[in-house]
Design a protein around this motif. Structure first.
Motif, PDB file in Angstrom:
ATOM      1  N   LEU A   1       0.829  -1.200   0.000  1.00  0.00           N
ATOM      2  CA  LEU A   1       0.000   0.000   0.000  1.00  0.00           C
ATOM      3  C   LEU A   1       0.865   1.252   0.000  1.00  0.00           C
ATOM      4  N   LEU A   2       0.412   2.272  -0.714  1.00  0.00           N
ATOM      5  CA  LEU A   2       1.201   3.502  -0.874  1.00  0.00           C
ATOM      6  C   LEU A   2       0.960   4.418   0.319  1.00  0.00           C
ATOM      7  N   ARG A   3       1.369   3.900   1.472  1.00  0.00           N
ATOM      8  CA  ARG A   3       1.170   4.583   2.750  1.00  0.00           C
ATOM      9  C   ARG A   3       1.886   5.912   2.810  1.00  0.00           C
ATOM     10  N   HIS A   4       3.086   5.956   2.253  1.00  0.00           N
ATOM     11  CA  HIS A   4       3.935   7.153   2.384  1.00  0.00           C
ATOM     12  C   HIS A   4       4.446   7.559   1.010  1.00  0.00           C
ATOM     13  N   PRO A   5       4.145   8.786   0.577  1.00  0.00           N
ATOM     14  CA  PRO A   5       4.486   9.173  -0.800  1.00  0.00           C
ATOM     15  C   PRO A   5       5.975   9.381  -1.057  1.00  0.00           C
ATOM     16  N   LEU A   6       6.810   9.356  -0.019  1.00  0.00           N
ATOM     17  CA  LEU A   6       8.251   9.481  -0.248  1.00  0.00           C
ATOM     18  C   LEU A   6       8.919   8.125  -0.472  1.00  0.00           C
ATOM     19  N   TRP A   7       8.148   7.045  -0.356  1.00  0.00           N
ATOM     20  CA  TRP A   7       8.710   5.720  -0.623  1.00  0.00           C
ATOM     21  C   TRP A   7       9.267   5.677  -2.042  1.00  0.00           C
ATOM     22  N   GLY A   8      10.488   5.197  -2.178  1.00  0.00           N
ATOM     23  CA  GLY A   8      11.128   5.199  -3.485  1.00  0.00           C
ATOM     24  C   GLY A   8      10.427   4.339  -4.511  1.00  0.00           C
ATOM     25  N   ARG A   9       9.692   3.309  -4.062  1.00  0.00           N
ATOM     26  CA  ARG A   9       9.029   2.400  -4.988  1.00  0.00           C
ATOM     27  C   ARG A   9       7.532   2.701  -5.112  1.00  0.00           C
ATOM     28  N   ASN A  10       7.172   3.946  -4.888  1.00  0.00           N
ATOM     29  CA  ASN A  10       5.770   4.355  -5.011  1.00  0.00           C
ATOM     30  C   ASN A  10       5.196   3.950  -6.361  1.00  0.00           C
ATOM     31  N   GLU A  11       6.027   4.005  -7.401  1.00  0.00           N
ATOM     32  CA  GLU A  11       5.579   3.688  -8.754  1.00  0.00           C
ATOM     33  C   GLU A  11       5.074   2.255  -8.899  1.00  0.00           C
ATOM     34  N   GLU A  12       5.478   1.364  -7.990  1.00  0.00           N
ATOM     35  CA  GLU A  12       5.161  -0.053  -8.141  1.00  0.00           C
ATOM     36  C   GLU A  12       3.813  -0.445  -7.557  1.00  0.00           C
ATOM     37  N   GLY A  13       3.249   0.381  -6.683  1.00  0.00           N
ATOM     38  CA  GLY A  13       1.992   0.041  -6.044  1.00  0.00           C
ATOM     39  C   GLY A  13       0.814   0.672  -6.752  1.00  0.00           C
ATOM     40  N   TYR A  14      -0.384   0.277  -6.318  1.00  0.00           N
ATOM     41  CA  TYR A  14      -1.597   0.769  -6.948  1.00  0.00           C
ATOM     42  C   TYR A  14      -2.256   1.910  -6.195  1.00  0.00           C
ATOM     43  N   SER A  15      -2.233   1.870  -4.855  1.00  0.00           N
ATOM     44  CA  SER A  15      -3.013   2.850  -4.106  1.00  0.00           C
ATOM     45  C   SER A  15      -2.625   2.816  -2.642  1.00  0.00           C
ATOM     46  N   GLU A  16      -3.001   3.875  -1.917  1.00  0.00           N
ATOM     47  CA  GLU A  16      -2.864   3.880  -0.463  1.00  0.00           C
ATOM     48  C   GLU A  16      -4.017   3.146   0.209  1.00  0.00           C
ATOM     49  N   ASP A  17      -5.058   2.831  -0.544  1.00  0.00           N
ATOM     50  CA  ASP A  17      -6.258   2.212   0.013  1.00  0.00           C
ATOM     51  C   ASP A  17      -6.256   0.711  -0.236  1.00  0.00           C
ATOM     52  N   PRO A  18      -6.492  -0.113   0.796  1.00  0.00           N
ATOM     53  CA  PRO A  18      -6.460  -1.561   0.583  1.00  0.00           C
ATOM     54  C   PRO A  18      -7.573  -2.073  -0.322  1.00  0.00           C
TER      55      PRO A  18
ATOM     56  N   LEU B   1      -9.097  -0.477  -2.937  1.00  0.00           N
ATOM     57  CA  LEU B   1      -8.766  -0.184  -4.334  1.00  0.00           C
ATOM     58  C   LEU B   1      -7.577  -1.014  -4.789  1.00  0.00           C
ATOM     59  N   THR B   2      -6.579  -1.153  -3.920  1.00  0.00           N
ATOM     60  CA  THR B   2      -5.405  -1.957  -4.275  1.00  0.00           C
ATOM     61  C   THR B   2      -5.802  -3.389  -4.601  1.00  0.00           C
ATOM     62  N   SER B   3      -6.617  -3.994  -3.753  1.00  0.00           N
ATOM     63  CA  SER B   3      -6.998  -5.385  -3.992  1.00  0.00           C
ATOM     64  C   SER B   3      -7.863  -5.508  -5.242  1.00  0.00           C
ATOM     65  N   ALA B   4      -8.705  -4.518  -5.525  1.00  0.00           N
ATOM     66  CA  ALA B   4      -9.537  -4.578  -6.727  1.00  0.00           C
ATOM     67  C   ALA B   4      -8.679  -4.551  -7.987  1.00  0.00           C
ATOM     68  N   ILE B   5      -7.678  -3.671  -8.024  1.00  0.00           N
ATOM     69  CA  ILE B   5      -6.808  -3.580  -9.196  1.00  0.00           C
ATOM     70  C   ILE B   5      -5.898  -4.797  -9.272  1.00  0.00           C
ATOM     71  N   ALA B   6      -5.344  -5.216  -8.135  1.00  0.00           N
ATOM     72  CA  ALA B   6      -4.453  -6.380  -8.129  1.00  0.00           C
ATOM     73  C   ALA B   6      -5.196  -7.644  -8.524  1.00  0.00           C
ATOM     74  N   THR B   7      -6.414  -7.797  -8.042  1.00  0.00           N
ATOM     75  CA  THR B   7      -7.215  -8.968  -8.413  1.00  0.00           C
ATOM     76  C   THR B   7      -7.452  -8.991  -9.914  1.00  0.00           C
ATOM     77  N   ALA B   8      -7.767  -7.851 -10.486  1.00  0.00           N
ATOM     78  CA  ALA B   8      -7.988  -7.788 -11.936  1.00  0.00           C
ATOM     79  C   ALA B   8      -6.725  -8.164 -12.695  1.00  0.00           C
ATOM     80  N   TYR B   9      -5.587  -7.637 -12.265  1.00  0.00           N
ATOM     81  CA  TYR B   9      -4.331  -7.914 -12.970  1.00  0.00           C
ATOM     82  C   TYR B   9      -3.970  -9.398 -12.867  1.00  0.00           C
ATOM     83  N   THR B  10      -4.136  -9.981 -11.673  1.00  0.00           N
ATOM     84  CA  THR B  10      -3.796 -11.400 -11.522  1.00  0.00           C
ATOM     85  C   THR B  10      -4.734 -12.284 -12.344  1.00  0.00           C
ATOM     86  N   HIS B  11      -6.003 -11.921 -12.438  1.00  0.00           N
ATOM     87  CA  HIS B  11      -6.903 -12.705 -13.276  1.00  0.00           C
ATOM     88  C   HIS B  11      -6.492 -12.629 -14.744  1.00  0.00           C
ATOM     89  N   GLY B  12      -6.042 -11.453 -15.179  1.00  0.00           N
ATOM     90  CA  GLY B  12      -5.546 -11.353 -16.542  1.00  0.00           C
ATOM     91  C   GLY B  12      -4.282 -12.165 -16.752  1.00  0.00           C
TER      92      GLY B  12
END
Length: 945
Positions: free
Chosen positions: A119-136, A138-149
C-alpha cells in the motif's frame, strides 16, 4: 517377440488430479533432486524427463528485462485508472506476451513476480511507482484484476502464475533489509494484510514474495504470518519465493541467526519454498540445505512440502501436459490490439487536478511545450524495452501539427573548463552502433555493463556544449549533443555512451562540489571524482580536476522565449524513475526539484496561460494557485505522449482519479518508518489536515449529477444504489465512489473508507443506475479486546460522490452489530501488543518463531493504554513477563502508579523472559496504563488473586 511400451507414470497421466500426480512425482525424486528444486534455478531431472525451471519473471506493467515488449503505464498509473476491467485486459495482454516471448526464448519464465500490492502509505517511498493505491480496497480490486488477466480464464491451466510482492508492511528503501516495521494488530489486519487477503481469496494468485524488511522485529522471510494468515486464505498451494539475496541477509545484514544453515532452515519451515540467492549459482543454497538436513534442522518432509508447492504451480502452468495446455501456442505479441490497449490505459490514467477552463485546447492553439520531460518517454527498473515511443512533444506534433508547436527543453547548456584552460570534449564517432540498454534481455539486468567501445572524453580548446539537468538534491546528468549521456564503465573512463540513465547502480549521475574557486565533478555511482590525464578523462581516487562551469544558456531563458510566443504553455515536469526516488532510494521531499521550479516560474512569468503536466512516479507538493490547469499522469509507457496530447486536445475527457493523497507540504507527512496509520493519522483514512488534492480526486471536461441514494440490509449484505447523470455536453467517464464512516465510534475509525466504486462511460444527458452489494463485514474493525473482527452496533454514514472529499449524496444506516465487551483480563490477561493506544513504543518479536512483545523505542520510555479492562469481583496481584532490563509501572484510569515492577538484573538475552509480580487491588472495569522504562521487552500482563 513384441517389445512392451513402458507404462505411463501417474505423474504424466492427465486424467488424474494434480494432487495425485504430484504425490507420484515426489515419490520418484531423490532427496538430492528435491533439494536442488528449492533454488530459484531448479535444474532438469533428465532421468524423469523433467525440464529445468526458474521462478521469477518480472511483469509489473509489461514483460520486463527480457528485451522489447509492450510497455503499459506504471502500476501507480494503472491504479489511477480506477478501472479493474481495463487492468484485467492489461494483465491478459502481458501474460500473452510472456507466452509468446517464451516460445522464442526459454529464459522467459512463466512464474511472474507481479503485481506489487504494498500500500502507498507514504508518498516518499522510493518504490511508489510499483503500487496501486494507499487504500487496501482499491489496491486489492486492481491487483485482483491484474492477476486474473495474468492467470487467464482456462479452468485448469494457467497462462502465467502470478506472485504478489512484497509481504509485508514494506514502504521504505532506507535500510530496507534491517529496519523493522512496527505494526499494531489493528493496522496489521485492517490495513497491511487486507490488500493481500482479498487478492489471494479472489483465486488467481500462485504465491507471494516476502519483503526485505522485518515486521515487529522478525524478518518477513521467517514470518509466522505466512502460515497463520496467507495459507489460511485459500485451498490452493501457494509458492513463496524469497526476494533476491534475502536468505543471506538473515545472517549477513540482519544478524538474526548465527549461521546460514540455521537461517535457511528457519525460512523453509516458516513457509519459504524457493530461494532467490547467489544468482544462477545454486550451490550455496543447496549446500546450506544439505547441512541443515544433516544437523536435524530440517526433515525430508519439510523439503517435500516446499517442492509440492512448486510442482503445483508447474502442473497448473501445463508443463507436464503440453498437448492439453491451451496457452502453449500463444503468439500474440506487439499486436495492434496490444498497442491500442497501451494507449487506452495511458489515456485512462491521466488525472486532471485543476482546470480554470483553459482545457481542452482549441485546434488552432499555438502551443509551447517545455520542460525536462517534454521530449522524454521514461522507463523504470521494471520496464521492458520500448518498441514504440511517444513523448509529449511527439504527441502534440501529431495532434496539432508541428507548425503550431514550439519546444524548449529547459536544460542548462554548459561547458566544463579545466584548470589548464582546456574544455571537456566529446569525440565524434562516425557510425557508432546505436545500443539500447537491455535490448537483448538479461536474467539479471543489474549485471549489464556500460559500453567500452566508444572513446573516452578528452580536452581541447573549445570543448563540447553539454546539456546539464539537476534532478534534485544536486544530482546531475550531462548529455552530449548526439543525445548520449556521460557515463562511467567498468574501466573507470568517462564516455558519452548511454541512451538513458539507468541500471541497478546508475552510472550517469554526477555532483558538482564547490572547491577552490571552481567545482569538483563527483561521479555518484563510484563515489570518485573526475580527473583529466594524458590518456583521457576518467574517475579516480586521486588528482581530481577542478572545473569552471561556463554557462552558455540557462534553461529558463529558452523556456521564456518559447512561452512568450505561444497561446498556451504546457510545462512537462516530473522525475526520471532511475534518479532520486526508486528501488533502493527513498525521496527526501515532496517538492519539485529547483531546476524544474525555475522553468515553471519562467514559463508562468512569460505567459499566464501555463498548464503544468506532471509526469511522475509519485505525488508532488506544487502550488496550483497561479496555474490555470494542472494534470498528472504516471510514466505512461509507450503511449505516454499520444495519451497526454489527446487529453489536452479534448479527444478524450480525463477520468483518472488519484489513488493516493497528495499532501500540501512535507510537514503533513509522518516519519517514513512510522507504520501506525491509525496513531499517526496517515492516508486519507485518517489524515485530519487539508490535502493539496484528496484521494479519489480528478476532474472532467463534463459534469455529473448524483441522485437517488437508497439502501437496504438483506441478510449479511447492504444493498446500495444511486444514479449518475452526465449533465455536460461531451461523452465522458465518471468514477462514482462509495464511502462509509462510523458516526459515533468507540475506537478511532477512518474519517471515511472506500467501500466500492464504478467507472462508467456516459453520453451527454444519459444516466447510469449503479448498484452495489456491500457485505456487512466491510464495516468491521479488528477488536483488540477480543482479538477478532467485529461490526460495532450503531449508525454508519454512506457517502456517494466524485472523490473522498467531493461527496454528493449521503444517508445513514443502523447496523445491529455486536456489542462492545470489556476485556476479560482476569481469565486471559493482556497481550502486550494488543494495546488501544501507545506512545514511544515499538512492537518486537517475542521469540524468533512467533509472538509479539513491546519495548520502549530506543530503550527510553513508552506508554501503553488498554481500555475497558474487566477485573470482575476483584484482583490482588499483577504479574508481567519481561526480558532485558527496566521497569514496568501500572496505573488505572490515568492515576498514579499503583504497582512498580523492575528487573533486578538484565536477563541473559532478549528472549529469556522472567515473571515479576506485585500487589495490585482492582475490581470492575478500568483503563489500564503501563509505563515502560529502559531496554526491556514486555510480552504479557496477568492479573490474579
Amino acid at each position: 517377440m513384441t517389445a512392451h511400451t513402458p507404462p505411463t507414470p501417474p505423474f504424466r497421466d492427465p486424467r488424474l488430479p494434480f494432487a495425485k500426480r504430484i504425490d507420484d512425482l515426489l515419490s520418484r525424486l531423490t532427496r538430492e533432486e528435491k533439494t536442488a528444486f528449492l533454488h530459484q534455478f531448479a535444474p532438469a531431472v533428465e532421468r524423469l524427463g523433467i525440464a529445468a525451471f526458474r521462478t521469477g519473471q518480472e511483469a509489473l506493467h509489461g514483460v520486463a528485462w527480457m528485451g522489447p515488449a509492450t510497455v503499459f503505464p506504471q502500476a501507480v498509473g494503472l491504479g489511477a485508472t480506477w478501472n479493474p476491467e481495463l487492468v484485467r485486459r492489461v494483465g491478459d495482454a502481458v501474460s500473452k506476451e510472456v507466452r509468446a516471448m517464451r516460445g522464442k526464448d526459454e529464459r522467459v519464465g512463466l512464474n511472474v513476480w507481479a503485481p506489487t500490492v504494498n500500500l502507498l502509505r507514504h508518498p516518499l517511498w522510493g518504490r511508489n511507482e510499483e503500487g496501486y493505491s494507499e487504500d487496501p480496497k482499491l489496491t486489492s480490486a486492481i491487483a485482483t484484476a491484474y492477476t486474473h488477466g495474468l492467470r487467464g480464464d482456462h479452468p485448469t491451466y494457467w497462462r502465467t502464475a502470478p506472485v504478489l510482492k512484497h509481504w509485508l508492511a514494506h514502504n521504505n528503501e532506507t535500510d530496507r533489509s534491517t529496519t523493522s516495521s512496527s505494526v499494531r494488530p489493528r493496522v496489521l489486519h485492517e490495513y497491511d494484510l487486507r490488500a493481500f487477503r482479498e487478492t489471494v481469496e479472489a483465486g488467481a494468485v500462485a504465491g507471494v514474495m516476502p519483503a526485505y524488511n522485518l515486521v515487529n522485529g522478525r524478518p518477513n522471510h521467517v514470518s509466522p504470518y505466512l502460515g497463520e494468515h496467507l495459507r489460511a486464505w485459500t485451498d490452493e498451494e501457494l509458492l513463496v519465493c524469497s526476494d533476491a539475496g534475502a536468505p543471506s541477509n538473515l545472517v549477513d545484514s540482519e544478524h538474526y541467526f548465527d549461521t546460514h544453515e540455521e537461517a535457511t532452515a528457519a525460512s523453509l519451515v516458516a513457509g519459504v519454498d524457493s530461494f532467490t540467492d547467489h544468482g544462477t549459482d545454486s550451490s550455496q543454497m543447496t549446500g546450506r540445505l544439505r547441512v541443515a538436513l544433516e544437523r536435524g534442522l530440517l526433515t525430508e518432509a519439510d523439503l517435500d512440502t516446499a517442492v509440492r508447492r512448486q510442482l503445483s504451480v508447474r502442473f497448473r502452468l501445463g508443463e507436464f501436459d503440453p498437448e492439453y495446455d491451451p496457452h502453449d501456442a500463444t503468439s500474440e505479441f506487439d499486436s495492434p490490439g496490444h498497442r491500442a490497449l497501451a494507449q487506452e490505459a495511458a489515456e485512462q490514467a491521466v488525472v486532471l487536478l485543476k482546470n480554470d477552463e483553459v482545457l481542452p485546447l482549441a485546434p488552432d492553439t499555438r502551443i509551447a511545450v517545455v520542460g525536462l520531460l517534454a521530449d522524454e518517454c521514461k522507463l523504470d527498473w521494471y520496464s521492458g524495452t520500448l518498441i514504440h515511443r511517444s513523448t509529449p512533444l511527439e504527441g502534440l506534433y501529431e495532434r496539432f501539427g508541428a507548425e503550431r508547436v514550439e519546444f524548449a527543453e529547459g536544460v542548462d547548456r554548459v561547458r566544463l573548463k579545466t584548470s589548464a584552460g582546456g574544455f571537456l570534449h566529446v569525440p565524434v564517432v562516425e557510425d557508432a552502433a546505436d545500443e539500447v540498454r537491455g535490448a537483448e534481455g538479461a536474467l539479471d539486468p543489474a549485471l549489464l555493463a556500460g559500453r567500452t567501445d566508444l572513446p573516452s572524453l578528452a580536452t581541447d580548446a573549445t570543448g563540447t556544449e553539454l546539456a546539464l539537468v539537476d534532478w534534485g538534491e544536486g544530482v546531475l546528468t550531462l548529455r552530449a549533443p548526439d543525445g548520449r549521456y556521460l557515463s562511467v564503465a567498468e574501466d573507470g573512463r568517462v564516455r558519452a555512451s548511454a541512451d538513458q540513465p539507468g541500471g541497478w547502480v546508475v552510472q550517469e549521475t554526477f555532483r558538482l562540489e564547490p572547491h577552490d574557486g571552481g567545482h569538483l565533478l563527483k561521479h555518484v555511482g563510484t563515489g570518485r571524482h573526475v580527473c583529466v590525464s594524458a590518456d583521457g578523462v576518467k574517475v579516480a581516487e586521486e588528482d581530481p580536476e577542478v572545473f569552471e562551469l561556463v554557462v552558455a544558456e540557462r534553461g529558463e531563458d529558452a523556456v521564456a522565449r518559447a512561452a512568450a510566443e505561444a497561446d498556451v504553455v504546457v510545462v512537462v515536469a516530473g522525475n526520471d524513475p532511475h534518479i532520486n526516488g526508486r528501488e533502493t532510494e527513498d525521496r527526501t521531499t515532496l517538492r519539485l526539484p529547483e531546476h524544474q521550479e525555475r522553468l515553471l516560474r519562467a514559463a508562468r512569468a512569460a505567459n499566464p496561460a501555463t498548464v503544468l503536466a506532471l509526469v511522475s512516479a509519485y505525488p508532488y507538493a506544487v502550488d496550483p494557485a497561479t496555474l490555470p490547469a494542472v494534470l498528472w499522469t504516471a510514466h505512461g509507457g509507450q503511449a505516454t505522449g499520444t495519451a497526454l496530447a489527446r487529453v489536452l486536445a479534448g479527444d478524450v475527457s480525463p477520468a483518472g482519479r488519484l489513488p493516493q493523497t497528495w499532501y500540501a507540504d512535507d510537514a503533513d507527512l509522518p516519519g517514513l518508518l512510522d507504520y501506525d496509520v491509525i496513531g499517526a493519522r496517515q492516508t486519507y483514512l485518517y489524515f485530519e489536515g487539508t490535502p493539496l488534492f484528496p484521494f479519489g480526486h480528478g476532474l472532467s471536461y463534463s459534469s455529473f449529477a448524483y441522485d437517488g441514494l437508497t439502501t437496504r440490509v438483506e441478510g449479511g449484505t447492504l444493498h446500495v444504489s444511486f444514479s449518475v447523470r452526465n449533465t455536460g455536453d461531451v461523452t465522458a467517464d465518471e468514477v462514482a465512489q462509495l464511502y462509509t464512516r462510523a458516526v459515533d465510534p468507540t475506537v478511532p475509525r477512518p474519517r471515511r473508507e472506500l467501500l466500492d466504486h464504478r467507472r462508467v462511460t456516459l453520453a451527454p444527458g444519459t444516466t447510469a443506475e449503479l448498484s452495489f452489494e456491500v457485505p456487512l463485514s466491510a464495516f468491521a474493525f479488528w477488536d483488540v479486546a477480543q482479538d477478532r473482527w467485529r461490526v460495532a452496533p450503531g449508525a454508519y454514514e454512506l457517502l456517494a460522490g466524485a472523490s473522498s472529499e467531493d461527496v454528493r449524496l449521503r444517508t445513514a444506516v443502523t447496523l445491529e452489530g455486536e456489542p462492545t465487551l470489556p476485556r476479560p483480563v482476569v481469565a486471559g490477561g493482556l497481550a502486550a501488543a494488543g494495546f488501544d493506544e501507545q506512545s514511544g513504543i515499538e512492537i518486537v518479536d517475542r521469540t524468533k518463531v512467533s509472538g509479539d512483545a513491546v519495548t520502549p523505542a530506543g530503550g527510553a520510555t513508552g506508554e501503553l493504554v488498554y481500555r475497558d479492562c474487566d477485573f470482575g469481583r476483584g484482583i490482588s496481584e499483577v504479574t508481567v513477563e519481561v526480558a532485558g532490563e527496566g521497569t514496568v509501572e501500572v496505573s488505572l484510569d490515568g492515576g498514579p502508579a499503583l504497582a512498580v515492577l523492575s528487573t533486578s538484573a538484565p536477563t541473559s538475552g532478549p528472549y529469556d523472559y522472567v515473571s515479576l509480580g506485585a500487589s495490585l487491588a482492582a475490581a470492575g472495569v478500568h483503563e489500564v496504563r503501563l509505563r515502560l522504562r529502559g531496554p526491556l521487552r514486555l510480552a504479557h500482563v496477568g492479573f490474579s488473586g
